[in-house]
Design a protein around this motif. Structure first.
Motif: not given
Length: 268
Positions: A101-114, A173-177, A179-185
């Motif tokens: 999930t941390d990797t997903a958040q890093w990828l969201r920030k890296r590729f501006k997946l808001n 995929f869920l956390d990236m595309f 919802k942000k922090n979908a699983w853990c949060g």
């Protein structure tokens, strides 16, 4: 400016802890090590005593299964440790899914997946916890343990890659595309369980208002943003059990307005 190591010090330590725990389990499976044998649901320590996932034990009880006393005692040890001392730190310091999930958040920030395709309430995880217990009663098995992506990932790392990795990729995929922090949060019932027992734990984040400039960098990185309601208001502890004690907010704060606090609060 903080150097990169200092700015990521808790992230680095968390990864060392998480990977070290995985290595001990792998060592037991492949090389006969005896430090930790088993998995995150139930592990034997030094071939002497057990540590057990308390939520898994509760599910077993709801399913009508009676665990052995050594497993019950192992679960109680874990409950006491997190409830009285470490808070919800299992989620950020032990759980291997945190790496995904941390990797997903890093990828969201890296590729501006808001984008956030779904609106998921934070309390959904508590409903998931309740559903896990109800299904355990109905099905006669520990329902969440049966499908848990946390267990799937842990077993896949220890015993080898298989089709079970698809569920892990699903979380990524869920956390990236979606919802942000979908699983853990928002969804994980195990995280909900640790949140419920962590309100009075000794280890907390302390906020010092006179150093805070309301830059909100902490809120940008926090996976549980609602726990930071104290920020910019007053001195004090972040008491919510939903805080994972990951230290991201401390790392992000250039003004050093946030720090870990244990028992006696040092206000210097």
């Amino acid at each position: 400016m903080k150097n990169n190591f200092y700015k990521n010090r808790f992230l680095i330590i968390r990864r060392v802890v998480q990977l070290s725990i995985l290595l001990l389990f792998i060592g037991a499976s492949h090389w006969g090590w005896t430090i930790l044998k088993g998995n995150l649901s139930s592990a034997k320590v030094f071939d002497s005593f057990y540590l057990a996932d308390p939520f898994a034990v509760i599910q077993m009880l709801f399913a009508g299964r009676i665990p052995s006393w050594d497993i019950v005692i192992g679960a109680l040890i874990i409950v006491v440790f997190y409830a009285l001392f470490a808070g919800r730190s299992f989620c950020s310091w032990v759980c291997p899914m945190n790496i995904i999930t941390d990797t997903a958040q890093w990828l969201r920030k890296r590729f501006k997946l808001n984008q956030n395709v779904l609106k998921i309430k934070k309390n959904t995880r508590y409903w998931m916890l309740g559903l896990s217990l109800v299904l355990s009663i109905i099905l006669g098995v520990a329902a969440f343990e049966f499908i848990s992506p946390i267990g799937v990932l842990h077993r896949a790392i220890i015993y080898g890659i298989g089709i079970s990795w698809l569920s892990v990729l699903g979380i990524l995929f869920l956390d990236m595309f979606i919802k942000k922090n979908a699983w853990c949060g928002h969804l994980c019932p195990l995280g909900a369980f640790y949140s419920m027992i962590s309100h009075r734990s000794m280890l907390k984040i302390y906020h010092k208002a006179d150093k805070c400039t309301s830059c909100w960098d902490c809120k940008e990185v926090c996976p549980e943003i609602q726990v930071l309601e104290i920020i910019a208001k007053k001195d004090g502890l972040i008491k919510s059990g939903e805080c994972t004690n990951c230290g991201r907010c401390i790392e992000s704060c250039e003004e050093n307005a946030l720090k870990f606090s244990f028992l006696k609060i040092n206000k210097s």
